[in-house]
Design an enzyme around this catalytic site. Structure first.
Site, PDB file in Angstrom:
ATOM      1  N   SER A 191    -111.602 -53.500 -14.453  1.00 44.12           N
ATOM      2  CA  SER A 191    -110.925 -52.457 -14.211  1.00 44.12           C
ATOM      3  C   SER A 191    -112.483 -51.705 -13.143  1.00 44.12           C
ATOM      4  CB  SER A 191    -110.198 -51.508 -14.629  1.00 44.12           C
ATOM      5  OG  SER A 191    -109.108 -52.176 -14.695  1.00 44.12           O
ATOM      6  N   GLU A 245    -106.657 -56.963  -7.549  1.00 43.35           N
ATOM      7  CA  GLU A 245    -106.345 -56.267  -6.427  1.00 43.35           C
ATOM      8  C   GLU A 245    -106.634 -54.428  -7.114  1.00 43.35           C
ATOM      9  OE1 GLU A 245    -108.192 -57.453  -3.689  1.00 43.35           O
ATOM     10  OE2 GLU A 245    -108.957 -56.231  -4.356  1.00 43.35           O
TER      11      GLU A 245
HETATM   12  C1  LIG Z   1    -106.264 -62.190  -0.399  1.00 40.08           C
HETATM   13  C2  LIG Z   1    -105.387 -61.548  -0.089  1.00 40.08           C
HETATM   14  C3  LIG Z   1    -105.679 -60.762   0.750  1.00 40.08           C
HETATM   15  C4  LIG Z   1    -103.329 -61.295   1.239  1.00 40.08           C
HETATM   16  C5  LIG Z   1    -103.153 -60.069   0.636  1.00 40.08           C
HETATM   17  C6  LIG Z   1    -101.355 -61.050   0.643  1.00 40.08           C
HETATM   18  C7  LIG Z   1    -101.131 -61.510   0.298  1.00 40.08           C
HETATM   19  C8  LIG Z   1    -101.223 -61.884  -1.028  1.00 40.08           C
HETATM   20  C9  LIG Z   1    -100.923 -62.979  -1.743  1.00 40.08           C
HETATM   21  C10 LIG Z   1    -101.730 -63.718  -2.630  1.00 40.08           C
HETATM   22  C11 LIG Z   1    -103.650 -63.514  -2.321  1.00 40.08           C
HETATM   23  C12 LIG Z   1    -103.288 -62.707  -4.170  1.00 40.08           C
HETATM   24  C13 LIG Z   1    -104.933 -62.035  -3.564  1.00 40.08           C
HETATM   25  C14 LIG Z   1    -105.235 -62.034  -5.082  1.00 40.08           C
HETATM   26  C15 LIG Z   1    -106.431 -61.080  -5.228  1.00 40.08           C
HETATM   27  C16 LIG Z   1    -106.892 -60.612  -5.907  1.00 40.08           C
HETATM   28  C17 LIG Z   1    -108.287 -59.845  -6.100  1.00 40.08           C
HETATM   29  C18 LIG Z   1    -109.498 -59.423  -6.863  1.00 40.08           C
HETATM   30  O1  LIG Z   1    -108.475 -58.588  -7.782  1.00 40.08           O
HETATM   31  S1  LIG Z   1    -110.809 -58.792  -6.743  1.00 40.08           S
HETATM   32  C19 LIG Z   1    -110.828 -57.327  -8.049  1.00 40.08           C
HETATM   33  C20 LIG Z   1    -109.845 -56.287  -7.965  1.00 40.08           C
HETATM   34  N1  LIG Z   1    -110.490 -55.500  -8.402  1.00 40.08           N
HETATM   35  C21 LIG Z   1    -110.856 -54.002  -8.551  1.00 40.08           C
HETATM   36  O2  LIG Z   1    -109.738 -53.533  -7.772  1.00 40.08           O
HETATM   37  C22 LIG Z   1    -111.231 -53.179  -9.758  1.00 40.08           C
HETATM   38  C23 LIG Z   1    -110.906 -51.820  -9.657  1.00 40.08           C
HETATM   39  N2  LIG Z   1    -111.748 -51.045 -10.220  1.00 40.08           N
HETATM   40  C24 LIG Z   1    -112.398 -50.116  -8.689  1.00 40.08           C
HETATM   41  O3  LIG Z   1    -111.758 -50.277  -7.732  1.00 40.08           O
HETATM   42  C25 LIG Z   1    -113.033 -49.541  -9.892  1.00 40.08           C
HETATM   43  O4  LIG Z   1    -113.700 -49.821 -10.369  1.00 40.08           O
HETATM   44  C26 LIG Z   1    -112.614 -47.646  -9.853  1.00 40.08           C
HETATM   45  C27 LIG Z   1    -112.110 -46.770  -7.830  1.00 40.08           C
HETATM   46  C28 LIG Z   1    -111.378 -47.814 -10.557  1.00 40.08           C
HETATM   47  C29 LIG Z   1    -113.962 -47.125  -9.845  1.00 40.08           C
HETATM   48  O5  LIG Z   1    -114.923 -47.495  -9.555  1.00 40.08           O
HETATM   49  P1  LIG Z   1    -116.048 -46.508  -9.937  1.00 40.08           P
HETATM   50  O6  LIG Z   1    -116.404 -45.895 -11.510  1.00 40.08           O
HETATM   51  O7  LIG Z   1    -117.416 -46.368  -9.395  1.00 40.08           O
HETATM   52  O8  LIG Z   1    -116.356 -44.845  -9.557  1.00 40.08           O
HETATM   53  P2  LIG Z   1    -115.206 -43.335 -10.070  1.00 40.08           P
HETATM   54  O9  LIG Z   1    -116.214 -43.303 -10.438  1.00 40.08           O
HETATM   55  O10 LIG Z   1    -113.755 -43.737 -11.027  1.00 40.08           O
HETATM   56  O11 LIG Z   1    -114.908 -42.376  -8.155  1.00 40.08           O
HETATM   57  C30 LIG Z   1    -116.610 -42.290  -7.846  1.00 40.08           C
HETATM   58  C31 LIG Z   1    -115.849 -41.388  -6.629  1.00 40.08           C
HETATM   59  O12 LIG Z   1    -115.976 -42.384  -5.883  1.00 40.08           O
HETATM   60  C32 LIG Z   1    -114.835 -42.161  -5.342  1.00 40.08           C
HETATM   61  N3  LIG Z   1    -114.366 -43.806  -5.004  1.00 40.08           N
HETATM   62  C33 LIG Z   1    -113.955 -45.331  -5.845  1.00 40.08           C
HETATM   63  N4  LIG Z   1    -113.131 -45.960  -4.777  1.00 40.08           N
HETATM   64  C34 LIG Z   1    -113.434 -45.733  -4.174  1.00 40.08           C
HETATM   65  C35 LIG Z   1    -113.127 -47.314  -3.174  1.00 40.08           C
HETATM   66  N5  LIG Z   1    -112.624 -48.218  -3.352  1.00 40.08           N
HETATM   67  N6  LIG Z   1    -113.468 -46.253  -1.499  1.00 40.08           N
HETATM   68  C36 LIG Z   1    -113.614 -45.074  -1.150  1.00 40.08           C
HETATM   69  N7  LIG Z   1    -113.713 -44.295  -2.840  1.00 40.08           N
HETATM   70  C37 LIG Z   1    -113.718 -44.426  -3.772  1.00 40.08           C
HETATM   71  C38 LIG Z   1    -113.698 -42.312  -6.066  1.00 40.08           C
HETATM   72  O13 LIG Z   1    -112.942 -41.395  -5.601  1.00 40.08           O
HETATM   73  C39 LIG Z   1    -114.764 -41.447  -6.296  1.00 40.08           C
HETATM   74  O14 LIG Z   1    -115.371 -39.775  -5.659  1.00 40.08           O
HETATM   75  P3  LIG Z   1    -115.348 -37.825  -5.432  1.00 40.08           P
HETATM   76  O15 LIG Z   1    -116.912 -38.880  -6.445  1.00 40.08           O
HETATM   77  O16 LIG Z   1    -113.562 -37.814  -6.882  1.00 40.08           O
HETATM   78  O17 LIG Z   1    -115.441 -37.738  -4.804  1.00 40.08           O
HETATM   79  C1  LIG Z   2    -103.256 -63.574 -10.590  1.00 37.62           C
HETATM   80  C2  LIG Z   2    -104.832 -62.822 -10.816  1.00 37.62           C
HETATM   81  C3  LIG Z   2    -106.044 -62.788  -9.886  1.00 37.62           C
HETATM   82  C4  LIG Z   2    -106.465 -62.304  -9.505  1.00 37.62           C
HETATM   83  N1  LIG Z   2    -107.815 -63.034  -8.695  1.00 37.62           N
HETATM   84  C5  LIG Z   2    -108.893 -62.359  -8.825  1.00 37.62           C
HETATM   85  C6  LIG Z   2    -110.084 -62.640  -7.785  1.00 37.62           C
HETATM   86  O1  LIG Z   2    -109.912 -63.484  -6.761  1.00 37.62           O
HETATM   87  N2  LIG Z   2    -111.494 -61.851  -8.119  1.00 37.62           N
HETATM   88  C7  LIG Z   2    -111.681 -61.330  -8.794  1.00 37.62           C
HETATM   89  O2  LIG Z   2    -112.693 -61.261  -8.735  1.00 37.62           O
HETATM   90  N3  LIG Z   2    -110.757 -60.697  -9.720  1.00 37.62           N
HETATM   91  C8  LIG Z   2    -109.880 -60.831 -10.138  1.00 37.62           C
HETATM   92  N4  LIG Z   2    -108.379 -60.652 -10.326  1.00 37.62           N
HETATM   93  C9  LIG Z   2    -108.759 -59.792 -11.510  1.00 37.62           C
HETATM   94  C10 LIG Z   2    -107.865 -58.586 -10.951  1.00 37.62           C
HETATM   95  O3  LIG Z   2    -108.342 -58.213 -10.760  1.00 37.62           O
HETATM   96  C11 LIG Z   2    -108.466 -57.508 -12.834  1.00 37.62           C
HETATM   97  O4  LIG Z   2    -107.469 -58.538 -14.435  1.00 37.62           O
HETATM   98  C12 LIG Z   2    -107.808 -56.063 -12.641  1.00 37.62           C
HETATM   99  O5  LIG Z   2    -108.665 -55.514 -11.784  1.00 37.62           O
HETATM  100  C13 LIG Z   2    -107.674 -55.663 -13.812  1.00 37.62           C
HETATM  101  O6  LIG Z   2    -109.033 -55.481 -14.348  1.00 37.62           O
HETATM  102  P1  LIG Z   2    -109.138 -55.385 -16.210  1.00 37.62           P
HETATM  103  O7  LIG Z   2    -107.992 -57.498 -16.135  1.00 37.62           O
HETATM  104  O8  LIG Z   2    -110.331 -55.713 -16.778  1.00 37.62           O
HETATM  105  O9  LIG Z   2    -107.868 -55.022 -16.648  1.00 37.62           O
HETATM  106  P2  LIG Z   2    -107.989 -53.573 -17.966  1.00 37.62           P
HETATM  107  O10 LIG Z   2    -108.621 -52.796 -17.162  1.00 37.62           O
HETATM  108  O11 LIG Z   2    -108.844 -54.566 -19.124  1.00 37.62           O
HETATM  109  O12 LIG Z   2    -106.628 -53.456 -18.025  1.00 37.62           O
HETATM  110  C14 LIG Z   2    -106.106 -53.650 -19.252  1.00 37.62           C
HETATM  111  C15 LIG Z   2    -105.088 -51.815 -19.965  1.00 37.62           C
HETATM  112  O13 LIG Z   2    -106.239 -51.407 -19.982  1.00 37.62           O
HETATM  113  C16 LIG Z   2    -105.789 -50.156 -19.088  1.00 37.62           C
HETATM  114  N5  LIG Z   2    -106.567 -48.472 -18.648  1.00 37.62           N
HETATM  115  C17 LIG Z   2    -107.985 -49.695 -18.122  1.00 37.62           C
HETATM  116  N6  LIG Z   2    -108.703 -48.294 -18.086  1.00 37.62           N
HETATM  117  C18 LIG Z   2    -108.350 -47.129 -18.164  1.00 37.62           C
HETATM  118  C19 LIG Z   2    -109.117 -46.328 -17.844  1.00 37.62           C
HETATM  119  N7  LIG Z   2    -109.746 -45.560 -17.313  1.00 37.62           N
HETATM  120  N8  LIG Z   2    -107.487 -44.661 -18.326  1.00 37.62           N
HETATM  121  C20 LIG Z   2    -106.589 -45.214 -18.615  1.00 37.62           C
HETATM  122  N9  LIG Z   2    -106.295 -47.115 -18.724  1.00 37.62           N
HETATM  123  C21 LIG Z   2    -107.227 -47.809 -18.491  1.00 37.62           C
HETATM  124  C22 LIG Z   2    -105.132 -50.479 -18.231  1.00 37.62           C
HETATM  125  O14 LIG Z   2    -103.605 -49.428 -17.381  1.00 37.62           O
HETATM  126  C23 LIG Z   2    -104.274 -52.066 -18.942  1.00 37.62           C
HETATM  127  O15 LIG Z   2    -103.274 -50.931 -18.974  1.00 37.62           O
HETATM  128  C24 LIG Z   2    -107.483 -61.418 -10.801  1.00 37.62           C
HETATM  129  C25 LIG Z   2    -106.303 -61.446 -11.666  1.00 37.62           C
HETATM  130  C26 LIG Z   2    -105.497 -62.454 -11.872  1.00 37.62           C
HETATM  131  C27 LIG Z   2    -104.483 -61.520 -12.808  1.00 37.62           C
END
Ligand SMILES: CCCCCCCC/C=C\CCCCCCCC(=O)SCCNC(=O)CCNC(=O)[C@H](O)C(C)(C)COP(=O)(O)OP(=O)(O)OC[C@H]1O[C@@H](n2cnc3c(N)ncnc32)[C@H](O)[C@@H]1OP(=O)(O)O
Ligand SMILES: Cc1cc2nc3c(=O)[nH]c(=O)nc-3n(C[C@H](O)[C@H](O)[C@H](O)COP(=O)(O)OP(=O)(O)OC[C@H]3O[C@@H](n4cnc5c(N)ncnc54)[C@H](O)[C@@H]3O)c2cc1C
Length: 627
Positions: free
Chosen positions: A144, A424
């Site tokens: 995350s 995601e």
């Molecule tokens: C692939 C196929 C596609 C097809 C889909 C359909 C088919 C699917 C089926 C089958 C395929 C399966 C596919 C699986 C794929 C999985 C892959 C992965 O999992 S890849 C890893 C994902 N990892 C995350 O998503 C991490 C989540 N964490 C984050 O994004 C960041 O850490 C976050 C946003 C939680 C915090 O980021 P900070 O610490 O840099 O930012 P803050 O301090 O919270 O905010 C600063 C400012 O930045 C903005 N901000 C943050 N994120 C932003 C963004 N993305 N865009 C614009 N602004 C953003 C915020 O709104 C905030 O704005 P202000 O300062 O309040 O104005």
């Molecule tokens: C099937 C699968 C496919 C994936 N594919 C990819 C890939 O292709 N590429 C890639 O890079 N990653 C991939 N990932 C990783 C995925 O993106 C991460 O697991 C996801 O972003 C969640 O992060 P984490 O595992 O650190 O969860 P954590 O953040 O550790 O979550 C654990 C708990 O903590 C809580 N938590 C965390 N932060 C906070 C907060 N600030 N406030 C309150 N609660 C909080 C969450 O809500 C959750 O309940 C995949 C994961 C899975 C399961």
């Protein structure tokens, strides 16, 4: 009996043009035509058989996935399929594989964050699959918190290279799909270090395996992270672990659209928001919303057809028992999910428009709608995946015992889908982003900055600003409530986009009326679920709440005769649904019975293990009995 449509009577009840609704669901006549053609291409090809998946041991399962992906690629090239048709083919093959991440994240990351020169170099190789890529961001210790990633990319000015390194165990890349056994390259996210200064997380293209013998390159340790939830399911995907031991890459392999490092080691941040480095995640989140409507509609199609086939209780004078779809409890559980499938379809269409609009604005350095795009993609990804995951499980329960059979298709559908609540972006973490966006909007009201777009409605809470409450102080304390507010905000978007869809010209006799009923079911079931909040805030009187519930039940009765036709409109083949309960012809019992005997356990009448483990027990019990 074979060839008999056991749901014919149900289909005769339809009060609308199903073919027209198929076009609404598909999005256009063209989309419907492509879907029909590609779906049939896959369904008719035995190479894409998938009914054996839950019975294969992992290594066989995985090799079979590699075979299918290679065969699909061969067919795509033989038939000269377009990118649209190729994407549809992978969709109908319905098997998560390394190709999802190659096409769905590796290529979009290069397109979104690579310079024109980098795109010219890497995209042709990727499009021809002469390299296979993955998206390596998440680590063992951080997923995350992207800013907490530990992998380092240290610039070496002497050799004009970056040294990629995993300094700790927790910095090991962990989870990336396609990484474990297949990808030759990765877009890897690491902390950019120049002359001891940490410039934060950036993307780098790193080769992982030799293109000659597929062995990991020097300094690379890579493998699969092991079995995941459920049989078959996501175990067709090689989610991997990756460690770098001072791996050197040329400077021009840092993705440099958003920020650059010069030959002299000077860091240049273009005047664009640093969050553009997150652009690939935003892209995938908006695709996941459309994908949610596909998964939810599959489960609803199975549960609806089976609910019309299944009869239980209610026989009068020896007549037929009652179809379970006629029970109000079944309708109150099933029809809101049917409505949600359509609702998510339409909000997914809108979100795709919003994303495209933001990307066009970025071209003109207009970042004004980036915050809204982030909030909408994050929030709607969270909402739709949570409802869909819970909805698939509810559909399994709606099918009673038979829903628990693999041949129902529902257990695997659930097992494949549930990680969408985590990947995601963990759904709560994403909702907190929406909450932050909402609170920032609140804090700006009264400063003259009028909220627009999906938060325009907040302009009307001017009165809140008199308290001038310090939103920052309370955020952590009230985060659970703020997450609920974020969900409500996203639900408002879903409802408003459904209503906007109904304001469009929708051809086909009775089609709009059915969608109006489904829209009513969507928002009235939400009202019913959260009536406590509406009553507590006096937005509803008890009388109004009761009226809403009456109207909801009336809408269930309106949808009931159209239910089968409404799921037929999803246009899913029996091959794609892969469910005996969801068969188009409703011929469930004979097919369930037939399928049981095909299970390997029934290859022998007396099971393996009888002589070693059961017979001695029986013997022993007989001996005891004689005592
Ligand atoms: C692939 C196929 C596609 C097809 C889909 C359909 C088919 C699917 C089926 C089958 C395929 C399966 C596919 C699986 C794929 C999985 C892959 C992965 O999992 S890849 C890893 C994902 N990892 C995350 O998503 C991490 C989540 N964490 C984050 O994004 C960041 O850490 C976050 C946003 C939680 C915090 O980021 P900070 O610490 O840099 O930012 P803050 O301090 O919270 O905010 C600063 C400012 O930045 C903005 N901000 C943050 N994120 C932003 C963004 N993305 N865009 C614009 N602004 C953003 C915020 O709104 C905030 O704005 P202000 O300062 O309040 O104005
Ligand atoms: C099937 C699968 C496919 C994936 N594919 C990819 C890939 O292709 N590429 C890639 O890079 N990653 C991939 N990932 C990783 C995925 O993106 C991460 O697991 C996801 O972003 C969640 O992060 P984490 O595992 O650190 O969860 P954590 O953040 O550790 O979550 C654990 C708990 O903590 C809580 N938590 C965390 N932060 C906070 C907060 N600030 N406030 C309150 N609660 C909080 C969450 O809500 C959750 O309940 C995949 C994961 C899975 C399961």
């Amino acid at each position: 009996m074979e060839g008999v449509d056991h749901l014919a009577d149900e289909r005769k009840k339809a009060e609308f043009n199903v073919e027209a609704m198929k076009i609404v669901w598909a999005g256009s006549q063209h989309n419907l035509e492509v879907s029909n053609r590609i779906s049939k291409l896959v369904a008719d090809d035995p190479a894409f058989r998938k009914d054996d998946r839950t019975m294969l041991p992992r290594k066989e399962l995985f090799k079979n996935t590699l075979r299918k992906a290679a065969y699909a690629w061969k067919r795509i090239n033989e038939l000269r399929l377009s990118e649209e048709e190729a994407s549809k083919l992978r969709f109908y093959v319905d098997e998560t594989a390394y190709t999802d991440l190659h096409w769905g994240m590796f290529i979009p990351a290069i397109k979104g964050q690579g310079t024109d020169e980098q795109q010219r170099k890497w995209l042709p190789l990727a499009y021809k699959m002469q390299i296979i890529g993955c998206y390596a961001q998440t680590e063992l210790g951080h997923g995350s918190n992207v800013q907490g990633l530990e992998t380092t990319a240290t610039f070496d000015p002497h050799t004009d290279e970056f040294v990629i390194h995993s300094p700790t165990l927790t910095s090991s890349k962990w989870w990336p799909g396609g990484l474990g056994k297949v990808s030759t390259h990765a877009v890897t996210y690491a902390r950019l270090i120049i002359d001891g200064k940490d410039h934060g997380v950036h993307g780098f293209i790193v080769q992982l395996r030799s293109l000659e013998d597929h062995r990991p390159l020097p300094g690379i340790t890579v493998g699969d992270i092991g079995m995941k939830f459920g049989n078959g399911a996501y175990n067709t995907m090689d989610n991997g672990v990756l460690r770098f031991d001072h791996v050197r890459i040329p400077r021009n392999q840092m993705l440099m659209k958003v920020s650059q490092v010069t030959r002299e080691g000077k860091y240049k941040q273009s005047d664009v928001p640093r969050q553009l480095v997150y652009g690939t995640m935003v892209y995938v989140r908006q695709r996941i919303v459309a994908d949610a409507s596909c998964y939810l509609s599959r489960a609803v199609c199975i549960a609806t057809r089976y609910s019309a086939v299944r009869r239980q209780f209610g026989s009068q004078n020896g007549g037929p028992e009652t179809q379970v779809i006629d029970y109000k409890t079944q309708q109150s559980r099933l029809f809101p999910l049917l409505a949600s499938a359509y609702a998510f379809r339409f909000v997914g269409e809108w979100l795709e428009w919003l994303y495209t609009d933001v990307m066009q604005r970025l071209q003109a350095n207009d970042f004004s709608t980036l915050p809204e795009a982030h909030a909408c993609t994050a929030g709607l990804k969270s909402l739709t995946t949570s409802v869909t995951a819970d909805g698939i499980e509810e559909c399994r329960k709606l099918c009673g015992g038979h829903g628990y059979l693999c041949t129902s298709g529902l257990p695997e559908l659930f097992a494949v889908y549930v990680p969408a609540c985590t990947y995601e972006g963990d759904n709560i973490v994403l909702l907190l982003q929406v909450a932050r966006f909402l609170m920032k909007t609140v804090s700006q009201i009264g400063t003259g900055k009028q909220p627009v777009g999906t938060i325009a409605y907040m302009g009307r809470i001017e009165h809140l600003m008199q308290c001038r409450c310090n939103v920052q102080r309370g955020f952590a304390e009230l985060s659970a409530d703020l997450v609920e507010a974020a969900v409500a905000h996203c639900q408002l978007i879903v409802v408003s986009k459904f209503i906007e869809k109904l304001q469009q010209d929708i051809p086909g006799e009775g089609v709009k009326q059915q969608l109006e009923a489904l829209c009513g079911i969507y928002y009235l079931s939400l009202l019913h679920k959260h009536q406590g909040d509406f009553l507590a805030t006096s937005y509803l009187t008890p009388k109004q709440s009761a009226l809403a519930n009456d109207q909801l039940r009336a809408l269930y009765s309106k949808v009931r005769p159209n239910a089968i036709a409404l799921v037929d409109a999803f246009n899913y083949s029996d091959h794609f649904l892969s469910s005996i309960l969801g068969r188009y012809d409703g011929n469930v019992y004979p097919k369930l019975y037939e399928a049981a005997w095909k299970d390997p356990l029934n290859e022998s009448v007396v099971p393996d293990g009888y002589h070693e483990y059961v017979r001695p027990l029986l013997k022993q019990q007989l001996h005891t009995a004689r005592l």
